[in-house]
Each structure stands twice: as C-alpha cells, then as structure tokens.
Design a protein around this motif. Structure first.
Motif, PDB file in Angstrom:
ATOM      1  N   GLY A  93       2.102  -2.379  10.924  1.00 21.59           N
ATOM      2  CA  GLY A  93       2.351  -2.315   9.497  1.00 21.59           C
ATOM      3  C   GLY A  93       3.247  -1.161   9.131  1.00 21.59           C
ATOM      4  O   GLY A  93       3.725  -0.398   9.989  1.00 21.59           O
ATOM      5  N   VAL A  94       3.469  -1.053   7.829  1.00 19.49           N
ATOM      6  CA  VAL A  94       4.194   0.081   7.248  1.00 19.49           C
ATOM      7  C   VAL A  94       3.305   0.620   6.128  1.00 19.49           C
ATOM      8  O   VAL A  94       2.939  -0.120   5.209  1.00 19.49           O
ATOM      9  N   ARG A  95       2.954   1.887   6.245  1.00 17.95           N
ATOM     10  CA  ARG A  95       2.056   2.509   5.273  1.00 17.95           C
ATOM     11  C   ARG A  95       2.737   2.608   3.914  1.00 17.95           C
ATOM     12  O   ARG A  95       3.858   3.123   3.804  1.00 17.95           O
ATOM     13  N   GLY A  96       2.055   2.098   2.882  1.00 13.11           N
ATOM     14  CA  GLY A  96       2.547   2.269   1.530  1.00 13.11           C
ATOM     15  C   GLY A  96       2.136   3.623   0.980  1.00 13.11           C
ATOM     16  O   GLY A  96       1.825   4.554   1.725  1.00 13.11           O
ATOM     17  N   THR A  97       2.093   3.735  -0.328  1.00 13.77           N
ATOM     18  CA  THR A  97       1.757   5.013  -0.957  1.00 13.77           C
ATOM     19  C   THR A  97       0.413   4.956  -1.668  1.00 13.77           C
ATOM     20  O   THR A  97       0.104   5.832  -2.479  1.00 13.77           O
TER      21      THR A  97
END
Length: 381
Positions: A93-97
């Motif tokens: 995944g790609v970590r959001g904020t």
C-alpha cells in the motif's frame, strides 16, 4: 437451477422477522430504521459471499454509511480480507495522511454467543514505510486465522486523505481464476444467507455482552476494546434520555494519541446519521475548553435553543449506545482520562458549561455541510 437463490430468499424472510420483532422497537421510526438496516445487511452478505475468492484475496469494504454494523465508527474506513491457514499473503500500500492505519487478524467470527478472537494487532508504526509512503509486509496465516481487518481512521475529516491498499497470495498471483460452476454459485448463495441471518442475530445480542451490562448514562473508564486493537482504548455505555433531558459528558483532551472521538448510536447497534447530523465528534472537530476539557452535550434538542459546537444530536432516539475511543496511543489510560457524565434538565445545560458559546444557524449549517463533503470525498461503497 430454479432453486439456486432459495437459501438467500429464505434468509431474507427470516431476517425480516428478526427485525420486525426486535424488542426495542417502540416507534415507526425504529421499525423503518430496522428495514433500512436490513437492506444494509443484505448488501453486506451478498458482497462478502460473492466478492471474495480464497485463491484471489482482496480487501472488501463491507461497512459504511449504507451498510452499518457493530456500532461502526463514523471516522473509520473498514476493509476485510478472508484468509486461509498456512498461506503466505503480501500486503502492499501507500500510507495516506489519516490519523491511524491499523491491521488486525481475527480467529473465528463474531456470533450471537461470543466475540471473535484477536490473534494479531498492530498499526503502521511497526511498518517500514518508504519516503513516498509505500510499504509492504508478508503474513503467513496462523492456525485459526480467518480474517484480516484494516481500519483507516480520520481525526480531521477536512484535511486527512486515505491511502491505497491491496493484498495477494504469493502462490496464486498471476494464476487465472477457476471457472464458475453451479456448485460454487450455489454455495455462495448459501453463504450469503448464513451471513445475513447470522449478522443480525449477532449484533442484536452483542451489545448486551458489553454496553448494556453497564448502568445507564454511566460509560466505563477507558479499557481495552473487546476483540479490538492493542493500541486502542474505549469507553462504552448506553444512554436513556427524555426529550427535555441531556447528558453532559466531560473528558480530557488526550494529547498522547493521534485520534480521540465520541459517538452515539441507535439500539440497532449502528452509527446514526453522521453525514447530515452531528452524532459524532473527534478531538479535531470538537472545541476544547481552556482547562483542557472537552464538554459534550447529548440531547434531542440544542441546549439553550441554539446549537453549540460540541452538541451530539440523538435524532429521535430516546435510548442508544455511547462510545468514546482513543487510538494510536503512546501511553496507557487510567480512569482520570475517561469521561465524567451528568444527566441534567436540558434547560440547565448552559449553567453546566463554563464556556457556553452558541452557534448561529448559519454556523451550524456550515458544520453539517463540511461533514457531508468530507464523507462524500472519502466514500467507498
């Protein structure tokens, strides 16, 4: 194959009776909400039965404003993936904020008799996250592991953004799906039927294990959430208020966690309308008084006849669930971190608040508009 859908048809009929005979139904609104709840349960059951394939796992979003269950958190996006024992999974995944991103592996399932077992729970602080926000980890499903649950939780609805996430089996990625057979299709309808009736029976019974064991209008001190995350604490309870009464809930703002919130729910053990009403607040949305306390007012009508920033609307529910959550904690919590609650006449609320600041109709409408836009922006359905 004329009887292929019969298990689901039979389950819908049984589920309708479960809804119609729920012991807390007192008004037409209660019953109508029950039928709406039923539609969400049907939707969840079909989604979970038909969208998943153990050979080709994916994260399914079964809980949202159109499919509510288990006192769902208005601040969370939930993802579920089914697991098979002994299989290696890769999660990328790609970590959001968002304030929190957590992972949990569950053994068994929530039923009308018991809670599922938490076998593994951690948040993204334990991941190796690259500068671009990307991450990857592997997990070999332990004996008894059935489901991986991911929660992405917002503290500030206006500014935080969700990331991306997916899961795959190391041994089947790149392999075409098996052809559809009548046996597999028939089984899916049977599974959907069992999921439907089982989920309604479970969530009608579940709050009586925990929430409704507590005295009314007296939520607990912060504690580990049953079946929940190791980095989360919660205060659970339930309320009962006349139309001219209110609960004043006072709780310290916690600076040692990324996320803190309060919500109320209905007797169906689901969130109430958090999109067009203010039925939940995070510490980013709430106002903290100069003494470090957040003071919330739970009532049907606005205190003093005018909305205030920390008002939680009961939306016609004289009774319901009450829950406070703290996530991504950096320390454990004690009783002094929890809520203090007082039931008072609605007319007396302004005198109980040291910093009573009414909002104009336009200011409150702007708060609701912001909620609608934030829910629409993050919505998965």
């Amino acid at each position: 194959m004329s009887d292929l859908t019969q298990p689901l048809q039979d389950a819908i009929a049984e589920a309708e009776k479960l809804v119609e005979t729920a012991p807390f139904i007192r008004t037409e609104q209660d019953l109508l909400e029950g039928y709406d709840y039923l539609a969400g349960r049907i939707r969840m059951a079909v989604q979970m039965a038909f969208d998943h394939d153990l050979d080709r796992p994916l994260f399914i979003n079964p809980t949202h404003q159109f499919s509510r269950q288990g006192l769902d958190n208005p601040d969370a996006i939930y993802f579920n993936a089914y697991l098979q024992e002994g299989v290696e999974y890769v999660v990328r995944g790609v970590r959001g904020t968002t304030a929190d991103l957590s992972f949990q592996v569950m053994g068994g399932a929530y039923t009308a008799d018991s809670a599922a077992t938490s076998m593994l729970a951690f948040d993204d602080r334990e991941l190796d996250i690259a500068d671009d926000g990307s991450f990857e980890f592997t997990y070999v499903a332990e004996p008894g592991a059935k489901t991986m649950i991911v929660r992405e939780v917002y503290n500030d609805w206006d500014t935080e953004e969700r990331g991306t996430l997916w899961i795959e089996r190391s041994d089947t990625v790149g392999v075409p799906a098996k052809p559809l057979t009548e046996q597999r299709l028939r089984r899916r309808y049977e599974v959907a039927g069992r999921l439907l009736t089982g989920s309604i029976q479970t969530w009608l019974a579940f709050p009586h294990f925990f929430q409704y064991k507590e005295p009314v209008n007296r939520p607990t001190a912060p504690q580990s959430t049953p079946g929940g995350l190791s980095s989360q604490r919660s205060s659970i309870g339930h309320y009962e208020l006349a139309e001219d009464e209110a609960l004043v809930v006072t709780v310290p703002e916690c600076t040692d966690c990324a996320y803190q919130a309060i919500q109320i729910g209905s007797d169906w053990y689901v969130s109430t309308d958090y999109e067009t009403h203010q039925t939940s607040l995070t510490k980013a949305q709430a106002v903290t008084d100069p003494d470090g306390m957040m003071r919330f007012v739970i009532s049907e009508h606005p205190p003093g006849g005018t909305p205030i920033a920390n008002w939680l609307e009961t939306t016609g529910h004289r009774t319901g669930a009450l829950m406070l959550r703290w996530q991504r904690l950096e320390r454990d919590l004690g009783p002094e971190d929890g809520p203090v609650v007082e039931k008072v006449p609605l007319a007396d609320v302004p005198d109980r608040l040291p910093h009573f600041t009414p909002l104009t109709t336009e200011e409150y409408a702007a708060r609701i508009a912001a909620r609608q836009r934030s829910v629409a922006r993050r919505m998965l359905s």
